[in-house]
Scaffold this motif. Structure first.
Motif, PDB file in Angstrom:
ATOM      1  N   VAL A   1     -14.186   5.303   1.606  1.00 30.70           N
ATOM      2  CA  VAL A   1     -14.365   5.198   3.344  1.00 30.70           C
ATOM      3  C   VAL A   1     -15.509   4.173   3.521  1.00 30.70           C
ATOM      4  O   VAL A   1     -16.707   4.491   3.375  1.00 30.70           O
ATOM      5  CB  VAL A   1     -14.668   6.444   3.715  1.00 30.70           C
ATOM      6  CG1 VAL A   1     -14.937   6.742   5.083  1.00 30.70           C
ATOM      7  CG2 VAL A   1     -13.630   7.587   3.363  1.00 30.70           C
ATOM      8  N   ASP A   2     -14.999   3.101   4.235  1.00 28.52           N
ATOM      9  CA  ASP A   2     -16.124   1.938   4.373  1.00 28.52           C
ATOM     10  C   ASP A   2     -16.511   1.951   5.918  1.00 28.52           C
ATOM     11  O   ASP A   2     -15.508   1.995   6.742  1.00 28.52           O
ATOM     12  CB  ASP A   2     -15.300   0.794   4.034  1.00 28.52           C
ATOM     13  CG  ASP A   2     -16.181  -0.608   4.171  1.00 28.52           C
ATOM     14  OD1 ASP A   2     -17.344  -0.377   3.892  1.00 28.52           O
ATOM     15  OD2 ASP A   2     -15.558  -1.641   4.002  1.00 28.52           O
ATOM     16  N   ILE A   3     -17.625   2.124   6.272  1.00 28.25           N
ATOM     17  CA  ILE A   3     -18.168   2.129   7.446  1.00 28.25           C
ATOM     18  C   ILE A   3     -19.060   1.046   8.001  1.00 28.25           C
ATOM     19  O   ILE A   3     -19.993   0.782   7.110  1.00 28.25           O
ATOM     20  CB  ILE A   3     -18.756   3.553   7.746  1.00 28.25           C
ATOM     21  CG1 ILE A   3     -17.751   4.563   7.719  1.00 28.25           C
ATOM     22  CG2 ILE A   3     -19.432   3.496   9.319  1.00 28.25           C
ATOM     23  CD1 ILE A   3     -18.295   6.228   7.260  1.00 28.25           C
ATOM     24  N   VAL A   4     -18.851   0.360   9.112  1.00 25.46           N
ATOM     25  CA  VAL A   4     -19.716  -0.767   9.412  1.00 25.46           C
ATOM     26  C   VAL A   4     -20.200  -0.537  10.945  1.00 25.46           C
ATOM     27  O   VAL A   4     -19.399  -0.163  11.638  1.00 25.46           O
ATOM     28  CB  VAL A   4     -18.886  -1.894   9.243  1.00 25.46           C
ATOM     29  CG1 VAL A   4     -19.600  -3.241   9.964  1.00 25.46           C
ATOM     30  CG2 VAL A   4     -18.383  -2.489   7.970  1.00 25.46           C
TER      31      VAL A   4
ATOM     32  N   ARG B   1      -9.786   2.923   2.735  1.00 27.14           N
ATOM     33  CA  ARG B   1      -8.927   2.096   1.519  1.00 27.14           C
ATOM     34  C   ARG B   1      -8.457   0.761   2.326  1.00 27.14           C
ATOM     35  O   ARG B   1      -7.296   0.210   2.179  1.00 27.14           O
ATOM     36  CB  ARG B   1      -7.707   2.988   1.164  1.00 27.14           C
ATOM     37  CG  ARG B   1      -8.195   4.044   0.285  1.00 27.14           C
ATOM     38  CD  ARG B   1      -6.748   4.895  -0.352  1.00 27.14           C
ATOM     39  NE  ARG B   1      -7.589   5.827  -1.470  1.00 27.14           N
ATOM     40  CZ  ARG B   1      -6.603   6.535  -2.311  1.00 27.14           C
ATOM     41  NH1 ARG B   1      -5.302   6.435  -2.168  1.00 27.14           N
ATOM     42  NH2 ARG B   1      -7.236   7.204  -3.298  1.00 27.14           N
ATOM     43  N   GLY B   2      -9.455   0.071   2.991  1.00 29.81           N
ATOM     44  CA  GLY B   2      -8.943  -1.315   3.306  1.00 29.81           C
ATOM     45  C   GLY B   2      -8.339  -1.354   4.647  1.00 29.81           C
ATOM     46  O   GLY B   2      -7.972  -0.557   5.325  1.00 29.81           O
TER      47      GLY B   2
ATOM     48  N   ARG C   1      -0.752  -5.710   0.596  1.00 29.17           N
ATOM     49  CA  ARG C   1      -0.746  -4.918  -0.722  1.00 29.17           C
ATOM     50  C   ARG C   1      -2.341  -4.514  -0.760  1.00 29.17           C
ATOM     51  O   ARG C   1      -3.017  -5.387  -0.621  1.00 29.17           O
ATOM     52  CB  ARG C   1      -0.361  -5.363  -1.870  1.00 29.17           C
ATOM     53  CG  ARG C   1      -0.377  -4.678  -3.140  1.00 29.17           C
ATOM     54  CD  ARG C   1       0.386  -5.102  -4.173  1.00 29.17           C
ATOM     55  NE  ARG C   1       0.497  -4.408  -5.309  1.00 29.17           N
ATOM     56  CZ  ARG C   1       0.999  -4.759  -6.332  1.00 29.17           C
ATOM     57  NH1 ARG C   1       1.553  -5.924  -6.646  1.00 29.17           N
ATOM     58  NH2 ARG C   1       1.230  -3.670  -7.369  1.00 29.17           N
ATOM     59  N   ASP C   2      -2.508  -3.370  -0.985  1.00 28.81           N
ATOM     60  CA  ASP C   2      -4.134  -2.786  -1.229  1.00 28.81           C
ATOM     61  C   ASP C   2      -4.106  -2.183  -2.549  1.00 28.81           C
ATOM     62  O   ASP C   2      -3.230  -1.207  -2.553  1.00 28.81           O
ATOM     63  CB  ASP C   2      -4.599  -1.799   0.112  1.00 28.81           C
ATOM     64  CG  ASP C   2      -4.854  -2.650   1.209  1.00 28.81           C
ATOM     65  OD1 ASP C   2      -3.951  -2.797   1.908  1.00 28.81           O
ATOM     66  OD2 ASP C   2      -6.081  -2.730   1.492  1.00 28.81           O
ATOM     67  N   LYS C   3      -4.763  -2.421  -3.387  1.00 30.15           N
ATOM     68  CA  LYS C   3      -5.134  -1.808  -4.666  1.00 30.15           C
ATOM     69  C   LYS C   3      -6.616  -1.470  -4.684  1.00 30.15           C
ATOM     70  O   LYS C   3      -7.345  -2.157  -4.001  1.00 30.15           O
ATOM     71  CB  LYS C   3      -4.650  -2.809  -5.874  1.00 30.15           C
ATOM     72  CG  LYS C   3      -3.215  -2.990  -5.810  1.00 30.15           C
ATOM     73  CD  LYS C   3      -2.862  -3.909  -7.157  1.00 30.15           C
ATOM     74  CE  LYS C   3      -3.435  -5.162  -7.094  1.00 30.15           C
ATOM     75  NZ  LYS C   3      -3.113  -5.945  -8.212  1.00 30.15           N
TER      76      LYS C   3
ATOM     77  N   ASN D   1     -11.719  -2.042  -3.171  1.00 32.24           N
ATOM     78  CA  ASN D   1     -10.399  -2.229  -2.860  1.00 32.24           C
ATOM     79  C   ASN D   1     -10.015  -3.754  -2.654  1.00 32.24           C
ATOM     80  O   ASN D   1     -10.774  -4.669  -2.338  1.00 32.24           O
ATOM     81  CB  ASN D   1     -10.528  -1.730  -1.272  1.00 32.24           C
ATOM     82  CG  ASN D   1      -9.150  -1.702  -0.382  1.00 32.24           C
ATOM     83  OD1 ASN D   1      -8.102  -1.001  -1.107  1.00 32.24           O
ATOM     84  ND2 ASN D   1      -8.731  -2.586   0.437  1.00 32.24           N
ATOM     85  N   ARG D   2      -8.940  -4.142  -2.994  1.00 33.80           N
ATOM     86  CA  ARG D   2      -8.398  -5.456  -3.188  1.00 33.80           C
ATOM     87  C   ARG D   2      -7.184  -5.346  -2.243  1.00 33.80           C
ATOM     88  O   ARG D   2      -6.193  -4.984  -2.509  1.00 33.80           O
ATOM     89  CB  ARG D   2      -8.138  -5.919  -4.451  1.00 33.80           C
ATOM     90  CG  ARG D   2      -9.369  -6.072  -5.280  1.00 33.80           C
ATOM     91  CD  ARG D   2     -10.195  -7.227  -4.897  1.00 33.80           C
ATOM     92  NE  ARG D   2     -11.265  -7.184  -5.955  1.00 33.80           N
ATOM     93  CZ  ARG D   2     -12.363  -6.645  -5.522  1.00 33.80           C
ATOM     94  NH1 ARG D   2     -12.637  -5.862  -4.375  1.00 33.80           N
ATOM     95  NH2 ARG D   2     -13.535  -6.621  -6.345  1.00 33.80           N
ATOM     96  N   GLU D   3      -7.419  -6.063  -1.183  1.00 27.56           N
ATOM     97  CA  GLU D   3      -6.116  -6.386  -0.129  1.00 27.56           C
ATOM     98  C   GLU D   3      -5.588  -7.890  -0.371  1.00 27.56           C
ATOM     99  O   GLU D   3      -6.361  -8.602  -0.451  1.00 27.56           O
ATOM    100  CB  GLU D   3      -6.644  -5.964   1.138  1.00 27.56           C
ATOM    101  CG  GLU D   3      -7.716  -6.915   1.835  1.00 27.56           C
ATOM    102  CD  GLU D   3      -8.226  -6.516   3.184  1.00 27.56           C
ATOM    103  OE1 GLU D   3      -8.282  -5.417   3.548  1.00 27.56           O
ATOM    104  OE2 GLU D   3      -8.366  -7.665   3.840  1.00 27.56           O
TER     105      GLU D   3
END
Lengths: 1039, 579
Positions: free
Chosen positions: A145-148, A163-164, A745-747, A774-776
């Motif tokens: 969970v990414d918060i900016v 997840r991106g 794609r997100d991994k 996360n790699r999108e």
């Protein structure tokens, strides 16, 4: 001695009169726990605590320890002596308790039966980093969970991504009914809660569950692909009425000012810009004014930021009452939160009320109501970017005249002579109005009927209504005007927006256990939801006097309408879910949801979202019985399809560009005034659902008596038929059409570990650690294209990339490359960009992907210490390995970024610029002849990595004995610090600013020829309201 | 019935109601948007035309677009505050990325007009109204294509309404585009009324506007590589017929050159076609203090030097004008808002083209050459009285030091002019504004009737009839001699002195005359390109631009956005020479 002991043993057994020990069981906060089991160690005898948490127990000889257990808490062993009386035993909640019930959407499950990737966060955890909304409090707490931040503006909410990103173009502006395309769905007490997170008083929240993977979110079908945040508010509970009161007061100061040139440096900077004039060397249109020359002579060096920034105050108080009997439970809350900003007169206020009632008529029928009402006022005179003006003001002039009066136009004599003194924000506050009032009432009622033993039917009705009222007035000769103005130029506006959403859900559940080993739960749902939004507003010009502000438009010299907006959208859903658990070992969850949405084209309105989740509780296997070091081991595998209904209403019908921007006057009489439009977007009769398929593999574990617990999740998701505004060749007549295009794609990998490092009677130290990567990537684009330059999309690259020239330094004197470059011809001191194809021409062919906004990893560590009655928590969070855009150290030929950067016209953030005697490769030579450096956009890409201490919270809980006769059951006092320091940040180290975290999504400098600005997934650090460090002092009391 | 049974019944009833009503929720009924079907209605047709007119004013008079009309020529150099000095003024690094706006808007307009032309005939409008609407649509479509063709050279041609999302497109042969333009203008000249007719008030297109543009299109094609042999004759005939019938159309040139730029005459007889502005907030999109943006007319600011800061009154001869001592001027409405985006190219404009300031009144009527002190100040040579003393004087000739010493303010002579200090174009001054920073609400004149005489003269020159060319230019030159302060005899003498003969006519003279007549009215790049003189004249007069200009710079590069967006079919070709 031995004899004595022996005698007492004999006498003990002879008289069968074991000594009685007594005590009290309390929770981690010192509240008595009723119903806790107190058991003799290595014996059968046990008792339970009474309503006050008290117990007494005979202690047979030979037994010197008792075990205290309570559902949801760690079992604690306490050594006792026959003489132990009135001992207080504090037990600690076990976050990994498998019998605990978790909210999973349209129902609950025992934790052991959960098959998806779900994380729970309690209100206690959230409160460790108290903020105005729960999103900010979640920072660094949940893996993935990414918060900016969205800036330090009072009342502003942060951006959240689970997840991106997966959508190719994102709309971050969450209107009251449509979430941003990549923003998770927020559900409050079972009802979708669109719009602002700040509408929700964080003190009303009891628990937050975050559903991350598709097998968990698929039950939300078309709204599930961005993850789901389920919020459970505080409700009434059985027992005597408990009154709680929480309050804190905080002081906030800026982390620091932006470093600008001081007086002498500013004069030198102007001289350097004149010397660097590439058109007419040695000249400048921006020389020092008479006043500045005098200021330089007498040592004037005004720090404009210091004059404006002030201390911010936060004051929060909440009163709650809850109680009830077997049949009726009630909960009430009243809250008041106010925050003043570091910019004068910025203020945010929120009043909130909460009421919940649950009533049981009999064993078959239950009803309940829940009301959350908030009233918010946001006052932002001067907007949120006051600092961007402050950094441009000349330090060589005085804010006051020699006679002590305000120097209204300090830069008189310069090209910016008309700029008004920012201190008018304070001295002329009445003449500046920018106020927003938002009222929201969110209501849900339910009725529940149990029948035929295993069936339960529930009707949820949600009604959510909000109203926004925005008022603005800009008086003459105030800082918010770009220049000196007259009363005839004063402007005012008023706008009103109203939104409502109703939700109707019919839920049928069936719950039965067959032959002891087969536990089956079925949930069926039919629901509908309708969102409605409308707004209108007016602007006025020429208000006769400041005190009128925007109260009477009839007094204005002219008025004009704002664009009116009206839209509705409907969603119709059917869902079925089966959860089957065999022998507490094998669990299977199957979900099928079908959503129909009004915003899609007829024939494409419905889409089916299947999901399957399985879990294997390995610890419950027979062969694991002897493995004592492992308390819990669960393997989860899930797959599901989810959607995103981000497209706006009426896109399938097409619209004509219309409204206030297409009016025209043929001549100057009213007869020639006409409204118009342009055909500028195309309808898409085939618009259909965007969907995401996701695999998730997870492992939950608990070892060493749950001293170490955690989860590891890996996922792979693919998003297809992405809804995008497809860029078309403009020559066909329309530049965009909303379409279903491409795949992403997100991994990723997420790790959460909680450890109890030390646990003794008086001291306890635990750590929560979360880490995620996360790699999108874009997987495919239409027509098999490898890239789409019109939108800056590249197969294999993250969704939002920086596509621009690559700055490789500054051209140095005598560089032979200067002669080879024929277009544009450049001179020493200008930005040197990479000529990829080496043709001596810098053109579109030399643009390349030079960065992106995807962090390599994000993470957080929370350490908690408890010593006797003291508790301490420290939260640290990190985002590493991504770029941020810093527009104020950059500009393009237009007005983006810091207009006139390195021109010597205005002051600006201090940078290491090139001069013949300072051959740096950092920033180019100031040039008075251009409004911004050639290829200036390349200056704004900065490493945004950081590790920050998010909060420190130190508390003291008074011991119950001390409070015994006060009527108070508990008191905790605490001091906390928010954002106390930054451990690591290249951005801060380089002196570009004080906080790398970003405070916006706009304002980027457009690369030469376009790009970036069309993306809203960028993270920008703007010269907006500066980040603050806040210290709070608070107290929580329970009666 | 027990309470709980009643409750159960209520819940069950509500749930049944939901199940019954749910299908309707998926229907869409837009309200606040104008839907495509509106296009075919009478109000929709007018709204579409209005939208296109509004787009014109979002180009003409705004900074970026206007820059492209004048920059990089013999007449002007980049001002000291030019935004993009290197690219448009100097041709340094001009490529497809330099042009990322504008292009799409023209095609949106064209497609909207295609829609109007498609749906108009079936709208049920009365014939007279319908003809006017269709005439407007055809004129505007031709206007758009003429701009695109003369700017980019190789542009797609779409004459039918497109509602399909297409990712392919290709340029049409310029000959086809010319043919379409000429057809549209020919049609428009018969469909449009001869004079202004509601609702197209102000100075919207009329039949003579269409005829004027038609003459200009013939002239332009005549010079081009797809010229037809009759083009110059057609240009000549169309222009001269228009001039001959000027009374019918209510058109003429004023006796006094200055009258053509007087605010009172903004909709007068010499104004042929404008993009309109107004101080009405809604329909004029007036924004107090706006420094730019769509529909904001900042033309008066572009060629204005910063009379406030760049000059102190103690400056003396022989030194560059720099700030020293107290400022004698503050920014006010009368003197305007200085953008300093372009400055006169002194050797050509001041010294050569406007060399005659005695007989030709246009220099004094084009440039502001003195500034009256508007803030109290004292120089080494005395105290200046506000509203009386001249603070800054640009006499246009070199002066003696004695004269400077006797002058309380400051004198700036041509040898001191640079891109920071220079005589300022005053034709567009808007004194009705309430604040010096407000944009202008005067209409932006796109075509002035005087140009018809130039089309006739240029066509006559190309047809080899220099005497006739001189005749048409003499109409203009004799008018330029007129001063309202002169006696009739003095005016007659000046007019006689201004007269030229066939022997004077050559392409350089014609282009110099364009400068004298139209200086500051943004158009120069197109005049030079049309007459194939751009490269040569830049070489003659503008050494800064000459360092970079290449033969291919007679077209603007195709915007990279267009090239990038063509994703199927053949790639869209960039214009030759550009990368």
């Amino acid at each position: 001695m031995l004899l004595l002991l022996g005698m007492s043993f004999i006498s003990g057994s002879l008289f069968a009169q074991n000594p009685t020990i007594s005590g009290k069981v309390v929770d981690e906060k010192g509240n008595p726990l009723a119903g806790a089991t107190v058991k003799l160690k290595a014996a059968q005898e046990a008792t339970t605590t009474d309503i006050k948490g008290n117990f007494s127990l005979h202690l047979p000889s030979g037994i010197n320890a008792i075990e205290v257990s309570y559902i949801g808490y760690f079992t604690q062993t306490v050594s006792v002596k026959p003489s132990s009386k009135n001992i207080t035993i504090k037990i600690i909640p076990n976050p990994n308790n498998l019998n605990e019930v978790v909210v999973v959407g349209y129902g609950t499950q025992r934790k052991r039966d959960v098959t998806g990737a779900i994380v729970s966060v309690s209100a206690t955890t959230l409160a460790e980093a108290a903020s105005s909304d729960i999103v900010s409090e979640l920072k660094g707490r949940v893996a993935g969970v990414d918060i900016v931040d969205n800036g330090s503006t009072p009342g502003s909410s942060a951006q959240i991504r689970i997840r991106g990103d997966r959508t190719l173009t994102a709309n971050n502006t969450a209107t009251s009914t449509v979430n941003g395309l990549d923003q998770p769905l927020l559900v409050v007490d079972g009802i979708p809660y669109g719009g602002n997170f700040s509408d929700l008083n964080q003190d009303d929240v009891a628990n937050v569950e975050i559903l991350k993977d598709a097998s968990a979110t698929a039950i939300y079908g078309s709204r599930g692909s961005n993850g789901v945040i389920l919020v459970t508010t505080k409700r009434g509970r059985k027992g005597k009425a408990v009154v709680s009161y929480d309050t804190y007061y905080g002081l906030a100061n800026i982390l620091g000012e932006l470093k600008v040139y001081n007086g002498p440096e500013y004069a030198q900077f102007k001289a350097d810009a004149a010397a660097g004039n590439s058109q007419s060397p040695g000249t400048t249109a921006y020389p020092l004014t008479t006043a500045e020359t005098a200021g330089l002579a007498n040592g004037t060096s005004t720090d404009w930021q210091k004059l404006i920034y002030q201390q911010g105050h936060t004051y929060n108080q909440n009163l709650g009452i809850s109680g009830g009997d077997d049949n009726t439970q009630y909960g009430m809350g009243a809250g008041y939160y106010t925050q003043t900003g570091v910019i004068p007169n910025q203020r945010y206020e929120r009043y909130s009320l909460r009421t919940t009632i649950d009533h049981k008529f009999n064993d078959h029928v239950r009803v309940g109501i829940n009301n959350l009402t908030t009233l918010q006022y946001t006052n932002l005179p001067g907007g949120t970017n006051v600092p961007s003006g402050l950094i441009k003001l000349s330090p060589l002039v005085s804010p006051y005249l020699p006679n002590g009066q305000l120097n209204l136009t300090p830069q008189v004599g310069s090209i910016d002579a008309a700029n008004v003194n920012p201190l008018t924000l304070i001295t002329d506050a009445e003449a500046i109005l920018n106020n927003d009032r938002r009222f929201r009432t969110f209501n849900s009622i339910y009725g529940e009927i149990s029948f035929l033993k295993y069936f339960k039917y529930r009707l949820n009705v949600g009604l959510d209504w909000s109203q926004d009222n925005n008022n603005q007035y800009t008086g003459a000769n105030t800082y918010v005007n770009s220049s000196i103005t007259t009363q005839a130029q004063t402007t005012a506006s008023v706008s009103n927006a109203e939104a409502y959403t109703y939700t109707l859900e019919n839920i049928l559940t069936y719950d039965e256990t067959f032959a002891k080993k087969h536990h089956v739960t079925f949930t069926g749902l039919v629901s509908e939801q309708k969102d409605h939004y409308e707004s209108s507003g007016f602007n006025a010009l020429g208000i006769p006097a400041d005190y009128i502000q925007n109260t009477n438009f009839a007094l204005a010299s002219s008025i004009s309408p704002q664009n009116g907006v009206y839209y509705e959208r409907g969603l119709l859903s059917y869902m079925a879910r089966v959860n089957y658990a065999y022998d507490n070992r094998f669990i299977l969850t199957a979900t099928l949801r079908e959503d129909g949405s009004s915003v899609l084209a007829p024939g494409h309105q419905y889409f089916t979202y299947p999901a399957l989740g399985t879990a294997w509780n390995i610890t419950n296997e027979q062969w694991m019985k002897d493995v004592h070091t492992i308390d819990n081991l669960k393997l989860r595998v899930g797959w599901g399809k989810t959607g995103n209904q981000g497209s706006q209403p009426y896109q399938t019908l097409g619209t004509l560009g219309s409204g206030t921007t297409n009016t025209y006057n043929f001549g100057t009489t009213t007869a020639g005034q006409q409204n118009g439009y342009i055909v500028n977007s195309l309808a898409n009769p085939n618009l259909r659902w965007q969907y995401t398929s996701e695999w998730n593999l997870g492992l939950d574990f608990g070892i060493l008596r749950d001293r170490i617990t955690g989860s590891i999740d890996a996922y792979d998701e693919q998003t297809k038929d992405i809804l995008v505004n497809n860029t078309l060749p403009g020559s066909n007549g329309a530049t965009t059409q909303i379409s279903n295009l491409g795949a992403t794609r997100d991994k990723g990998l997420e790790i959460s570990i909680s450890t109890i490092n030390v646990q003794s009677k008086d001291f306890r130290w635990s750590t929560d650690f979360v880490w995620a990567a996360n790699r999108e990537a874009i997987v495919s684009l239409p027509n098999g294209a490898k890239n789409n330059l019109a939108n800056d999309w590249f197969v294999g690259e993250p969704i939002s990339v920086i596509y621009d020239y690559k700055k490789i330094g500054i051209w140095q004197t005598g560089d032979p490359g200067l002669l080879k470059q024929t277009s544009p011809k450049q001179v020493a001191g200008q930005i040197k960009v990479e000529d990829v194809n080496g043709d001596g021409v810098i053109s579109a062919a030399d643009k390349q992907v030079v960065g992106n906004f995807q962090p390599q990893w994000t993470g957080g560590i929370t350490n908690r210490f408890a010593y006797k009655n003291f508790d301490l928590s420290i939260v640290i969070n990190a985002r590493m390995g991504m770029d941020v855009l810093v527009p104020y150290i950059s500009t393009d030929a237009a007005s983006d970024g810091s207009g006139f950067f390195l021109q010597g016209r205005t002051n600006e953030v201090k940078v290491d610029y090139w001069t013949p005697t300072n051959p740096t490769n950092a920033f180019p030579r100031p040039d008075a002849s251009v409004s911004g450096p050639l290829f200036g956009s390349t200056l704004q890409y900065v490493n945004g990595s950081f590790i920050k201490c998010r909060s420190i919270n130190l508390g003291y809980t008074f011991s119950p004995q001390l409070l015994a006769h006060t009527g108070i059951s508990s008191i905790r006092v605490y001091a906390s610090a928010l954002n106390p320091f930054i451990f690591y940040s290249p951005f801060v180290k380089d002196g570009f600013g004080t906080d790398p975290e970003g405070n916006g999504y706009g304002g980027a400098v457009t690369p030469y020829g376009g790009g970036i600005s069309s993306l809203t997934q960028q993270i920008t650090v703007n010269a907006n309201d500066p980040s603050t460090r806040q210290f709070n002092l608070g107290v929580s009391v329970k009666f | 019935m027990k309470l709980h049974s009643k409750i159960s019944l209520i819940i069950a009833t509500i749930s049944l109601m939901i199940l019954g009503s749910c299908k309707k929720i998926l229907e869409e009924n837009p309200k606040s948007n104008v839907v495509p079907a509106f296009l075919g209605t009478p109000a929709g047709l007018l709204g579409g035309l209005t939208g296109v007119y509004n787009d014109l004013r979002s180009s003409y008079g705004t900074e970026g677009f206007t820059l492209e009309l004048y920059a990089g020529t013999d007449e002007m150099i980049a001002g000291s505050q030019a935004q993009d000095a290197g690219v448009f003024n100097l041709y340094n690094g001009l490529n497809g990325l330099s042009m990322n706006g504008g292009f799409n808007i023209w095609y949106q307009d064209i497609n909207t007009l295609n829609g109007i032309l498609k749906f108009g005939p079936s709208s049920g409008l009365p014939a007279a109204t319908l003809n006017q609407y269709l005439g407007q649509a055809k004129f505007l479509r031709a206007f758009c294509y003429f701009y695109l063709l003369t700017t980019y050279g190789n542009v797609p041609l779409h004459l039918t309404f497109n509602t399909q999302a297409l990712s392919s497109d290709a340029p049409a042969p310029p000959a086809d585009v010319y043919a379409a333009i000429i057809q549209d203008l020919t049609d428009a000249s018969t469909l449009l009324p001869p004079t202004i007719t509601a609702p197209f008030l102000g100075k919207a297109a009329t039949a003579p506007t269409a005829l004027f543009l038609l003459s200009k299109v013939y002239l332009t094609r005549g010079w081009s590589s797809v010229a037809q042999s009759s083009d110059f004759q057609n240009a000549y005939n169309t222009a001269t017929t228009l001039i001959a019938n000027k009374a019918t159309y209510g058109l003429d040139i004023w006796q006094d050159y200055a009258s053509a730029f007087a605010p009172a005459n903004d909709y007068g007889k010499e104004v042929l076609f404008v993009s309109d502005h107004d101080n009405n907030v809604q329909f004029g999109q007036f924004s107090s203090g706006a420094s730019g943006g769509a529909a904001q007319n900042v033309l008066p600011n572009l060629f204005r030097w910063n009379y406030v800061s760049a000059l102190g009154i103690n400056s003396s001869a022989g030194v560059p004008q720099v700030s020293s001592g107290p400022a004698s001027m503050v920014r006010d409405v009368a003197n305007g808002r200085p953008y300093t985006r372009a400055a006169p190219n002194t050797p050509y404009t001041i010294t050569h083209a406007f060399a005659d300031q005695v007989n030709d009144s246009r220099y004094g009527k084009t440039f502001q050459t003195f500034w009256i002190c508007n803030t109290a100040c004292t120089s080494a040579r005395g105290t200046l009285t506000v509203g009386v003393d001249t603070a800054i004087l640009m006499p246009g000739v070199e002066v003696t030091q004695a004269r400077r010493n006797a002058f309380k303010g400051v004198i700036t002579t041509p040898s001191q002019y640079n891109n920071n200090v220079f005589p300022t174009v005053k034709k567009f001054d808007d004194l009705t504004r309430t604040s010096p920073n407000d944009p202008s609400t005067r209409p932006y004149c796109i075509y002035r009737f005087a140009e018809a005489y130039f089309v006739a003269a240029e066509a006559a020159f190309k047809l080899g009839d220099n005497a006739d060319a001189a005749k048409y230019l003499n109409f203009i030159r004799e008018r330029a001699a007129y001063r309202s302060t002169n006696t009739a005899a003095q005016n007659a003498a000046a007019a006689a002195a201004m007269d030229i003969t066939a022997a004077d006519i050559n392409i350089d003279f014609i282009l110099d005359e364009y400068t004298r007549e139209f200086y500051g009215e943004p158009r120069r790049w197109y005049d030079l390109v049309r007459t194939q003189q751009l490269i040569r004249r830049v070489g003659l007069w503008n050494p800064l631009a000459n360092a970079n200009i290449k033969s291919f710079d007679v077209l603007r590069p195709i915007p990279q956005d267009e090239i990038n967006a063509v994703l199927s079919g053949p790639p869209y070709p960039q214009n030759p020479g550009f990368h």
